[in-house]
Design a protein around this motif. Structure first.
Motif, mmCIF file in Angstrom:
data_model
loop_
_atom_site.group_PDB
_atom_site.id
_atom_site.type_symbol
_atom_site.label_atom_id
_atom_site.label_comp_id
_atom_site.label_asym_id
_atom_site.label_seq_id
_atom_site.Cartn_x
_atom_site.Cartn_y
_atom_site.Cartn_z
ATOM 1 N N TYR A 1 -0.403 -9.644 6.303
ATOM 2 C CA TYR A 1 0.465 -8.992 5.022
ATOM 3 C C TYR A 1 1.799 -8.512 5.419
ATOM 4 O O TYR A 1 2.257 -8.142 6.310
ATOM 5 N N LYS A 2 2.846 -8.837 4.230
ATOM 6 C CA LYS A 2 3.954 -8.711 4.517
ATOM 7 C C LYS A 2 4.309 -7.496 3.779
ATOM 8 O O LYS A 2 3.853 -7.199 2.602
ATOM 9 N N ILE A 3 4.959 -6.608 4.643
ATOM 10 C CA ILE A 3 5.197 -5.115 4.105
ATOM 11 C C ILE A 3 6.498 -4.774 3.835
ATOM 12 O O ILE A 3 7.450 -5.038 4.657
ATOM 13 N N ASN A 4 7.092 -4.492 2.580
ATOM 14 C CA ASN A 4 8.319 -3.744 2.314
ATOM 15 C C ASN A 4 8.261 -2.478 2.865
ATOM 16 O O ASN A 4 7.786 -1.582 2.625
ATOM 17 N N PRO A 5 9.324 -2.269 4.107
ATOM 18 C CA PRO A 5 9.497 -1.101 4.561
ATOM 19 C C PRO A 5 10.086 0.000 3.669
ATOM 20 O O PRO A 5 9.807 1.273 3.638
ATOM 21 N N ARG A 6 10.848 -0.473 2.678
ATOM 22 C CA ARG A 6 11.441 0.435 1.861
ATOM 23 C C ARG A 6 10.268 1.209 0.864
ATOM 24 O O ARG A 6 10.358 2.412 0.477
ATOM 25 N N GLU A 7 9.462 0.535 0.821
ATOM 26 C CA GLU A 7 8.541 1.269 -0.289
ATOM 27 C C GLU A 7 7.503 2.392 0.640
ATOM 28 O O GLU A 7 7.366 3.695 -0.017
ATOM 29 N N ILE A 8 7.554 2.270 1.746
ATOM 30 C CA ILE A 8 6.843 3.363 2.571
ATOM 31 C C ILE A 8 7.909 4.297 3.102
ATOM 32 O O ILE A 8 7.505 5.680 2.909
ATOM 33 N N GLU A 9 9.154 3.667 3.033
ATOM 34 C CA GLU A 9 10.298 4.913 3.225
ATOM 35 C C GLU A 9 10.295 5.939 2.105
ATOM 36 O O GLU A 9 10.454 7.100 2.349
ATOM 37 N N GLU A 10 10.124 5.298 0.868
ATOM 38 C CA GLU A 10 10.231 6.083 -0.378
ATOM 39 C C GLU A 10 9.113 7.161 -0.460
ATOM 40 O O GLU A 10 9.351 8.353 -0.982
ATOM 41 N N LEU A 11 8.031 6.802 -0.055
ATOM 42 C CA LEU A 11 6.602 7.554 -0.190
ATOM 43 C C LEU A 11 7.061 8.682 0.808
ATOM 44 O O LEU A 11 6.804 9.940 0.565
ATOM 45 N N LEU A 12 7.381 8.367 2.214
ATOM 46 C CA LEU A 12 7.662 9.412 3.076
ATOM 47 C C LEU A 12 8.708 10.310 2.655
ATOM 48 O O LEU A 12 8.616 11.840 2.887
ATOM 49 N N GLU A 13 9.717 9.882 1.918
ATOM 50 C CA GLU A 13 10.783 10.956 1.717
ATOM 51 C C GLU A 13 10.491 11.587 0.420
ATOM 52 O O GLU A 13 11.019 12.470 0.193
ATOM 53 N N SER A 14 9.470 11.204 -0.215
ATOM 54 C CA SER A 14 8.778 12.026 -1.336
ATOM 55 C C SER A 14 8.036 13.242 -0.683
ATOM 56 O O SER A 14 7.555 14.255 -1.297
ATOM 57 N N HIS A 15 7.775 13.477 0.752
ATOM 58 C CA HIS A 15 7.030 14.489 1.351
ATOM 59 C C HIS A 15 8.076 15.619 1.399
ATOM 60 O O HIS A 15 9.242 15.473 1.603
ATOM 61 N N PRO A 16 7.446 16.752 1.008
ATOM 62 C CA PRO A 16 8.643 18.152 0.826
ATOM 63 C C PRO A 16 9.280 18.546 2.388
ATOM 64 O O PRO A 16 10.238 19.029 2.184
ATOM 65 N N GLY A 17 8.521 18.102 3.470
ATOM 66 C CA GLY A 17 9.223 18.316 4.412
ATOM 67 C C GLY A 17 9.924 17.207 5.125
ATOM 68 O O GLY A 17 10.300 17.290 6.546
#
Length: 492
Positions: free
Chosen positions: A406-422
């Protein structure tokens, strides 16, 4: 045979009494399979599905997936295969992008499907697999007329690929594209109706779909689908049903080579093991051979081009790192950075000409420039050709993460992580594994104290499990260039 429905009809006639699929305790012949497909196609037509409509499949590997796929193309519609691990937001994205009018799914996935459709306010209908009855004479007559009028050069399937920009690109492959690839694969790999395929690589992905599911049906062989990869289940099916062809990804072969089984598996029925979607490390290949007595042959391809090459060299032990030579009808050139043809042994970018390849991405023009030039598809893969014509992959120009094919776009995961309040900042990269693919690693700068477990739990249910970081490192700051760009090479 110019279309997929014509291909299926010819195979079903020639192999009517042969077993097409064994799904758990259910075995169906080609004659019965065609009847199931016809009944579902009539149901789809009765629900208003017409030529050119987009119909999504959200199903695990199995009889229902095969039936659904061929029923969709039978009415001239376009199949949109979706990974059954996708979560709501991911489904919304693909359903909207493809303007899907009908989604075929299972009872287990109905809830997430309805949530996704509700959130994107789509008029898309939902049909549960197996929810069809026999076709009436009027429906069958209408269906025959529709099938006879399918254009071989019309799209049969939509899939997605990600390029260096990180934006998903829609790929429309035609009946002509797909039939060429299947015919060439069968010729190159010497597949016959006597073969028995293990279908464990996901059918929603080009590898499991084309090289296991579709190739098995095209050859009139028998397909044994498994809904997920479990080591003991895999060897049990190979032993019990004397599987002859096993096409998967390096991760699966590596896991089998290292597994502790209840007793030593006897896999002598395997005549052909093929790995695709990532490079197969020679060390893992040798371990697999020492344990099971057969080497894994590497296949090279892409969603844009279909299968490009496969290593069928008689000296497989001496050429383990090679992806072989182009399959029949496919041309591969190696171009250097300045655009000239590379010399033997010189590194360059692989460029492919193939009747199985698309001519452009489907949709907006953005993304086509630099990929489709002078009749070639420039793959973004770097490699070389040796004096015997064998191709060797060296690396990828893309920063995308390759996990189990599977080819994974790292930016998709980064955006999710950066939505974490901490979380203050996050950077995601791939870390090479011994299986030839990559683990997902996240480097995180926190605002407030959180544990790795809490970060993983935050991701669960928001993205597919294979995208969730398996390695998490907390740092005081991210490494950056003077211009503020994250230095991904030093994240590992």
């Amino acid at each position: 045979m110019k279309t997929l429905p014509e291909m299926l009809a010819a195979v079903a006639e020639q192999s009517a009494g042969r077993t097409a699929i064994v799904d758990g305790g259910t075995a169906v012949s080609y004659a019965i399979l065609e009847k199931r497909i016809t009944a579902l196609a009539a149901k789809l037509y009765g629900m208003g599905v017409r030529k050119g409509d987009r119909v999504a499949l959200l199903l695990s590997n199995g009889l229902d997936f095969v039936t659904g796929y061929f029923a969709i193309v039978r009415v001239g519609a376009i199949v949109v295969p979706l990974n059954d691990q996708y979560q709501q937001k991911e489904l919304q994205c693909f359903l909207k992008e493809c303007d899907v009018s009908l989604l075929i799914t299972s009872q287990d996935l109905a809830q997430v499907s309805h949530r996704a459709l509700s959130a994107c306010e789509s008029p898309c209908q939902v049909l549960l697999a197996g929810d069809q009855t026999g076709a009436t004479d009027a429906e069958l007559t209408a269906l025959r007329d529709v099938t006879a009028g399918i254009d071989p050069d019309a799209p049969a399937m939509y899939q997605f690929s990600s390029g260096s920009t990180g934006r998903p690109k829609r790929i429309a492959r035609t009946h002509t594209n797909l039939l060429f690839e299947l015919n060439s694969l069968i010729c190159t790999l010497h597949i016959t109706h006597e073969d028995r395929f293990l279908g464990v690589a996901p059918f929603s992905h080009v590898n499991g779909l084309m090289r296991s599911m579709m190739a098995s049906i095209r050859a009139g062989a028998t397909l044994y689908p498994l809904p997920k990869f479990e080591r003991q289940a895999v060897v049990d099916v190979i032993e019990k049903h004397k599987i002859s062809i096993f096409i998967a990804v390096p991760f699966m072969f590596g896991m089998l080579a290292k597994a502790n089984f209840r007793r030593p598996p006897a896999l002598s029925s395997l005549r052909l093991c093929v790995s695709a979607s990532a490079s197969m490390p020679p060390k893992i290949n040798r371990e697999y051979y020492q344990r099971f007595g057969v080497y894994v042959r590497q296949l090279y391809g892409s969603t844009e081009t279909g299968t490009i090459s496969v290593n069928v060299h008689p000296d497989i032990e001496g050429t383990l790192e090679s992806v072989g030579t182009p399959i029949a009808g496919v041309e591969v050139e190696v171009f250097t950075e300045n655009g000239r043809l590379a010399e033997v042994g010189e590194m360059g970018e692989f460029a492919v000409k193939s009747p199985a390849a698309i001519k452009a991405y489907d949709g907006p023009e953005e993304g086509n420039e630099g990929v489709f030039r002078e009749g070639y598809v420039f793959t973004g893969d770097l490699g070389r050709r040796d004096e015997n014509g064998l191709l060797y992959l060296i690396g990828r120009r893309s920063c995308f993460i390759n996990k189990g094919g599977y080819k994974i776009n790292p930016r998709e995961i980064e955006e999710l992580l950066e939505s974490h309040p901490g979380v203050e900042e996050a950077a995601v990269t791939g870390v090479p594994t011994s299986y030839g693919d990559e683990k997902v690693k996240a480097v995180i700068v926190l605002k407030d104290p959180y544990t790795e477990k809490e970060i993983v739990e935050f991701c669960q249910g928001k993205i597919a499990n294979f995208k969730i970081p398996s390695l998490i490192e907390f740092r005081d700051s991210l490494p950056k260039s003077p211009t503020g760009k994250i230095l991904r090479k030093v994240l590992t």
